[in-house]
Structures are given as C-alpha cells and as structure tokens.
Design a protein around this motif. Structure first.
Motif, short mmCIF file in Angstrom:
data_model
loop_
_atom_site.label_atom_id
_atom_site.label_comp_id
_atom_site.label_asym_id
_atom_site.label_seq_id
_atom_site.Cartn_x
_atom_site.Cartn_y
_atom_site.Cartn_z
N LEU A 1 56.78 38.87 43.39
CA LEU A 1 56.27 37.55 43.77
C LEU A 1 54.94 37.66 44.50
O LEU A 1 54.04 36.82 44.30
N LYS A 2 54.78 38.67 45.34
CA LYS A 2 53.50 38.86 46.02
C LYS A 2 52.39 39.14 45.02
O LYS A 2 51.28 38.60 45.12
N ASN A 3 52.69 39.97 44.02
CA ASN A 3 51.70 40.27 42.99
C ASN A 3 51.35 39.02 42.19
O ASN A 3 50.18 38.78 41.86
N PHE A 4 52.36 38.20 41.88
CA PHE A 4 52.14 36.97 41.13
C PHE A 4 51.22 36.02 41.90
O PHE A 4 50.32 35.40 41.33
N GLN A 5 51.43 35.92 43.20
CA GLN A 5 50.60 35.05 44.03
C GLN A 5 49.16 35.57 44.12
O GLN A 5 48.19 34.80 44.06
N GLU A 6 49.01 36.89 44.27
CA GLU A 6 47.67 37.47 44.35
C GLU A 6 46.91 37.30 43.03
O GLU A 6 45.70 37.08 43.02
N GLU A 7 47.63 37.38 41.90
CA GLU A 7 46.99 37.15 40.61
C GLU A 7 46.46 35.72 40.52
O GLU A 7 45.37 35.48 39.98
N PHE A 8 47.21 34.77 41.03
CA PHE A 8 46.76 33.38 40.99
C PHE A 8 45.47 33.21 41.78
O PHE A 8 44.54 32.54 41.34
N VAL A 9 45.42 33.83 42.96
CA VAL A 9 44.20 33.75 43.77
C VAL A 9 43.01 34.34 43.02
O VAL A 9 41.92 33.77 43.01
N ASN A 10 43.21 35.48 42.38
CA ASN A 10 42.13 36.14 41.66
C ASN A 10 41.69 35.34 40.43
O ASN A 10 40.53 35.43 40.01
N ASP A 11 42.62 34.57 39.85
CA ASP A 11 42.30 33.79 38.65
C ASP A 11 41.51 32.53 38.97
O ASP A 11 40.83 31.97 38.10
N VAL A 12 41.60 32.06 40.23
CA VAL A 12 40.86 30.86 40.63
C VAL A 12 39.53 31.30 41.22
O VAL A 12 39.44 31.71 42.37
N THR A 13 38.48 31.23 40.41
CA THR A 13 37.16 31.71 40.83
C THR A 13 36.23 30.58 41.27
O THR A 13 35.17 30.84 41.85
N GLU A 14 36.64 29.33 41.00
CA GLU A 14 35.76 28.21 41.31
C GLU A 14 35.64 27.97 42.81
O GLU A 14 34.58 27.55 43.30
N VAL A 15 36.74 28.19 43.55
CA VAL A 15 36.75 27.98 45.00
C VAL A 15 37.40 29.20 45.67
O VAL A 15 38.10 29.97 45.03
N ASP A 16 37.18 29.30 46.96
CA ASP A 16 37.67 30.44 47.72
C ASP A 16 39.04 30.14 48.32
O ASP A 16 39.18 29.90 49.51
N VAL A 17 40.08 30.17 47.46
CA VAL A 17 41.43 29.93 47.95
C VAL A 17 41.91 31.14 48.74
O VAL A 17 41.52 32.29 48.46
N GLN A 18 42.77 30.89 49.74
CA GLN A 18 43.26 31.95 50.62
C GLN A 18 44.79 31.97 50.64
O GLN A 18 45.44 30.93 50.53
N ILE A 19 45.34 33.18 50.79
CA ILE A 19 46.78 33.33 50.94
C ILE A 19 47.13 33.14 52.42
O ILE A 19 46.66 33.87 53.28
#
Length: 222
Positions: free
Chosen positions: A30-48
């Motif tokens: 699940l942690k890896n899945f969440q980190e992949e989502f962050v890396n896939d969103v390049t338009e804005v600087d989303v944070q975990i």
C-alpha cells in the motif's frame, strides 16, 4: 461480581480476556501504491501526509482451559493521505484501511503458575476481512467533487508471541507481544468482484498486515 466471588477456582472452565493493541505493521504494498500515485501526478506538488503508520486496535477472546486454546476477534485500522492546496484549488486522497480478524491461539506454559504469575508462548492462526476505501476530493474555485472506490480482501495469517498474566484478586492483568505474518488477498472492487487494484507493475495491491503487535489488558476467569 457476586457470581465471580462464589465461583470455585477449581471449577473454572475458561476465561474471558481483552487487550488494547499497538500495531507496527509494514503495509509495503500500500505504501508503494501511494508513492506511485504521487510520482504519477506531475502537474502539482502533492505531498504524502500519512503513509499507513503504526496504529491502535483491540482484541477480545475466550480461552478454553481444558485444551489451552483461545478463540479471539480483533479490530485495527490505519490509512494513507495525500494532499495539495493553493489559493484556488485543493486535492486530497485518503485511503482508510480497516481489518476485522477471527482466529485461534494455542498456548504453551513456559514459566510460573496461575497463582503467582504465568508466562506463556502462543501460536496462532487467523483470517481477516479487510476493507480499503480510496476517497478522492478535488476543489477548484469553490466547486468540490468527491469520488470513492471501495475494495475488500480476505487475508490469512499466522503468528507467534508471548503472553504474561499476573493475578490481582479475581482479575488477571495481561500483557503480550508477538509477530504476525499475513498472506494478503487481492483488493477486489466491492461493486464488481471481477476487478482488483494493481500497481504500475501489474502486481495486486495487498493489505500488508504483517508486523509486530503489542497488547495490554486483563482476563477474568469464568
């Protein structure tokens, strides 16, 4: 209380116990899945903000003295959170994860006795029903939209641990520490069981309840 006091000690057939738990599970998938989502969103600087941290739960069960075996149920929950906000928009993705467990523990006496304090080794097997919701919230210029994807899985596990009980009157104080290994099932969509969540590599996303579990509570002979 009157029944507890007048009940003969040599007639006790079992005991009811409860624990408050502190759990340090891995949740690597699940942690890896969440980190992949962050890396896939390049338009804005989303944070975990939360990445499936250690969590609290509880356990309740009943031990059958004649076979040194306890039947128990437990509850625990954790979750992940991703967010971004600026003057005109908000993006938030929350992933609450909940587990409901039913299983059995076989106990081996190690040290002490029931009258002065007893240390036991426990081996357990269990099954868990887990739910994961992926809740996305987007707001742009005051207009918000929420979407939820609900999933569930059936997980099997085993564990070992030590249990110590110390008698105080009719109540026995109880402490435990152990390690669980869980073989997580696929996170199937509740709306359509033909589909399940995958990461970018095509591997199923699993709950990952494997890890250490600490407990403190009490038991009452019955």
């Amino acid at each position: 209380m009157i029944l507890f006091f007048v009940h003969p000690a040599n007639a006790q057939s079992g005991k009811l116990f409860f624990e408050f738990n502190y759990n340090t599970f891995f949740h690597g998938s699940l942690k890896n899945f969440q980190e992949e989502f962050v890396n896939d969103v390049t338009e804005v600087d989303v944070q975990i903000n939360d990445n499936f941290p250690s969590n609290y739960g509880f356990t309740i069960g009943y031990k059958i003295n004649s076979i040194n075996t306890s039947i128990f149920g437990s509850y625990t929950n954790t979750g992940g959170k991703i967010s971004y906000s600026d003057f005109s928009s908000t993006i938030r993705l929350t992933q609450p994860l909940t587990g409901y467990t039913l299983g059995g523990i076989y106990e081996f006496a190690l040290l002490g006795d029931k009258n002065t304090g007893e240390l036991m080794l426990g081996a357990k097997g269990f099954a868990s029903y887990s739910t994961l919701d992926i809740v996305s919230f987007n707001e742009i210029n005051g207009s918000g939209e929420t979407e939820t994807i609900s999933t569930s899985s059936f997980d099997l596990g085993a564990g070992v641990g030590v249990i110590y009980e110390y008698p105080i009157s009719i109540i026995r104080l109880r402490a435990s520490v152990g390690f669980d290994v869980v073989f997580g099932g696929k996170q199937f969509l509740k709306e359509d069981r033909d589909f399940f969540i995958e990461d970018n590599s095509g591997s199923p996303v699993r709950t990952g309840w494997t890890g250490a579990r600490l407990g403190i509570g009490a038991s009452i002979p019955l």
